[in-house]
Design an enzyme around this catalytic site. Structure first.
Site, PDB file in Angstrom:
ATOM      1  N   TYR A  81      -6.200   6.434   4.673  1.00 41.53           N
ATOM      2  CA  TYR A  81      -6.248   5.472   3.574  1.00 41.53           C
ATOM      3  C   TYR A  81      -5.435   4.215   3.922  1.00 41.53           C
ATOM      4  CZ  TYR A  81      -5.175   2.837  -0.477  1.00 41.53           C
ATOM      5  OH  TYR A  81      -5.016   1.771  -1.311  1.00 41.53           O
ATOM      6  N   CYS A 136     -25.740   2.984 -11.701  1.00 38.69           N
ATOM      7  CA  CYS A 136     -24.839   4.130 -11.865  1.00 38.69           C
ATOM      8  C   CYS A 136     -25.588   5.320 -12.455  1.00 38.69           C
ATOM      9  CB  CYS A 136     -23.665   3.745 -12.763  1.00 38.69           C
ATOM     10  SG  CYS A 136     -22.554   5.128 -13.061  1.00 38.69           S
ATOM     11  N   CYS A 171     -18.160   1.142 -19.530  1.00 32.77           N
ATOM     12  CA  CYS A 171     -19.439   0.937 -18.837  1.00 32.77           C
ATOM     13  C   CYS A 171     -20.112  -0.358 -19.274  1.00 32.77           C
ATOM     14  CB  CYS A 171     -20.355   2.136 -19.070  1.00 32.77           C
ATOM     15  SG  CYS A 171     -19.629   3.681 -18.454  1.00 32.77           S
ATOM     16  N   ASP A 192      -9.447   6.356  -2.200  1.00 36.94           N
ATOM     17  CA  ASP A 192      -8.300   6.894  -2.942  1.00 36.94           C
ATOM     18  C   ASP A 192      -8.852   7.544  -4.212  1.00 36.94           C
ATOM     19  OD1 ASP A 192      -9.006   4.803  -4.579  1.00 36.94           O
ATOM     20  OD2 ASP A 192      -6.997   3.960  -4.739  1.00 36.94           O
ATOM     21  N   CYS A 221     -19.152  -3.041 -16.964  1.00 36.27           N
ATOM     22  CA  CYS A 221     -19.175  -2.665 -15.542  1.00 36.27           C
ATOM     23  C   CYS A 221     -20.237  -3.450 -14.782  1.00 36.27           C
ATOM     24  CB  CYS A 221     -19.443  -1.171 -15.417  1.00 36.27           C
ATOM     25  SG  CYS A 221     -19.542  -0.633 -13.704  1.00 36.27           S
ATOM     26  N   GLY A 280      10.762   7.420  -5.897  1.00 37.52           N
ATOM     27  CA  GLY A 280      10.319   8.784  -5.602  1.00 37.52           C
ATOM     28  C   GLY A 280       9.558   8.876  -4.287  1.00 37.52           C
ATOM     29  N   TYR A 281       9.186  10.101  -3.932  1.00 35.58           N
ATOM     30  CA  TYR A 281       8.444  10.353  -2.696  1.00 35.58           C
ATOM     31  C   TYR A 281       9.083   9.587  -1.542  1.00 35.58           C
ATOM     32  CZ  TYR A 281       5.126  12.170  -6.030  1.00 35.58           C
ATOM     33  OH  TYR A 281       4.548  12.879  -7.040  1.00 35.58           O
ATOM     34  N   GLU A 328       0.825  -1.209   0.000  1.00 36.73           N
ATOM     35  CA  GLU A 328       0.000   0.000   0.000  1.00 36.73           C
ATOM     36  C   GLU A 328       0.855   1.253   0.000  1.00 36.73           C
ATOM     37  OE1 GLU A 328      -3.053   0.297  -0.607  1.00 36.73           O
ATOM     38  OE2 GLU A 328      -3.527  -1.827  -0.585  1.00 36.73           O
TER      39      GLU A 328
HETATM   40  S1  SF4 Z   1     -19.351   3.003 -12.393  1.00 35.46           S
HETATM   41 FE1  SF4 Z   1     -20.669   4.020 -13.886  1.00 35.46          FE
HETATM   42  S2  SF4 Z   1     -19.304   5.313 -15.038  1.00 35.46           S
HETATM   43 FE2  SF4 Z   1     -18.033   3.834 -13.987  1.00 35.46          FE
HETATM   44  S3  SF4 Z   1     -17.756   2.172 -15.453  1.00 35.46           S
HETATM   45 FE3  SF4 Z   1     -19.518   1.652 -14.169  1.00 35.46          FE
HETATM   46  S4  SF4 Z   1     -21.248   2.405 -15.303  1.00 35.46           S
HETATM   47 FE4  SF4 Z   1     -19.491   3.401 -16.165  1.00 35.46          FE
END
Ligand code: SF4
Length: 359
Positions: free
Chosen positions: A126, A212, A203, A144, A206, A87-88, A43
């Protein structure tokens, strides 16, 4: 327009977990029984560094420091040297200090209490959420950049506040009795990294498209709204490539601050429109009592830090006289031994310009 189905944390988390189980990337720190030190290390490395880079460096690091004890016992210079190129460097210094605190204050066992873990150097909200959930199965959220983008799109929110983001991520990780919190958090981040990408999100692939709001509204690419770019200060550093009897002068930076504890070629900031050679000779004399004979200026080397851009202006120098014996932060290093020292990337590039060891 298709409206999203009623979004619920529980429905999303189940869809995400099923997707993650099938599509997650095979990464070396994703082990069936994660070791807290290894999770913590991954992480820390992944903050600000690309996954592909971390993949290789993580293995190299573990070959050198296979356990928390081994890292705690290591010398600070050795740790910075092993971090070179990532880095960092504050990340490495903090991790080193933190594992020493774990060795001394917790008998070498990473505390599984988020409050205790967060008192360690370099551990923020985080990192605590990631280590607690992945290594200890505690239902602690993570937010994040990837999670921020995914949540902003789910809610079609152009500018979600940090408070709202942490609350929503917390609700989701605790939903369903907080089952598999580490997998859930990694699924959210993985979705942002591989599907819900900043540009052209996939999407169609997804698992949570049905809930969404940005997908339904066709506003995916506008969420979250872009922040106005900050203006970043720019410094010019006249830098001495000072060679004397086959050795190069190196200087250790102060422990605190930018590149703390790293080694570098000595230099001075250019604050006015003075010839770089004149400024360098004057600055080195004032700062370290070094009398140098500036020669050719080589091509500039630029480097961008988070809050600062720097242009280094390297100048080949000879030594006229020196008066710094006893200063432990200045050393003459034989040219062929420069690899022993932890040097930031830009310094290596200047050394390479001079034809010295560099990469
Ligand atoms: S969360 Fe929404 S914007 Fe992101 S890939 Fe899925 S459908 Fe697309």
């Amino acid at each position: 327009m298709n409206l999203p189905a009623e979004p619920t944390s529980a429905a999303r988390r189940e869809a995400l977990l099923a997707w993650y189980d099938e599509h997650r990337r095979d990464l070396p720190w994703r082990e069936p029984s994660p070791d807290p030190y290894r999770v913590w290390l991954s992480e820390v490395m992944l903050q600000q560094t690309r996954v592909e880079t971390v993949r290789k460096r993580y293995r190299e690091w573990l070959a050198r420091f296979p356990s928390l004890e081994a890292l705690a016992e290591a010398d600070g210079d050795e740790v910075l040297k092993a971090w070179e190129g990532l880095g960092y460097y504050a990340r490495a210094r903090n991790l080193h200090r933190a594992v020493r605190e774990v060795r001394d204050g917790y008998r070498g066992t990473v505390p599984d209490d988020p409050e205790a873990f967060r008192t360690l150097p370099g551990v923020g909200r985080y990192t605590a959420g990631a280590v607690m959930s992945i290594a200890f199965g505690r239902p602690e959220p993570v937010v994040d950049g990837n999670v921020r983008r995914v949540l902003a799109r789910w809610n079609d929110d152009p500018a979600p506040s940090d408070r709202d983001l942490w609350e929503e991520a917390g609700e989701m990780v605790r939903a369903g009795g907080g089952r598999r919190p580490g997998a859930l958090n990694q699924a959210l981040m993985e979705l942002g990294a591989t599907v819900c990408t900043p540009r052209s999100p996939s999407c169609d692939a997804c698992p949570v498209a049905a809930t969404c709001a940005a997908f339904a509204a066709g506003t995916q690419e506008e969420r979250p709204a872009k922040k106005r770019a900050r203006s970043v200060p720019h410094h010019e550093i006249a830098t001495a490539l000072l060679l004397h009897e086959g050795s190069v002068l190196l200087r250790r930076r102060p422990e605190e601050g930018l590149l703390g504890g790293m080694w570098e070629l000595p230099g001075v900031r250019l604050r006015e429109s003075v010839d770089v050679r004149v400024a360098l000779a004057r600055g080195l004399a004032e700062e370290w009592g070094l009398e140098v004979l500036p020669g050719d200026e080589l091509e500039p080397v630029s480097h961008a830090f988070t809050h600062l851009r720097v242009t280094y202006r390297p100048v080949c120098c000879g030594l006229a006289a020196e008066n710094f014996q006893g200063d432990p932060d200045l050393v003459w290093c034989p040219v062929d031994e420069m690899d022993r020292f932890a040097l930031p990337v830009a310094q290596r590039r200047m050394a390479a310009l001079a034809g010295w060891s560099g990469r």
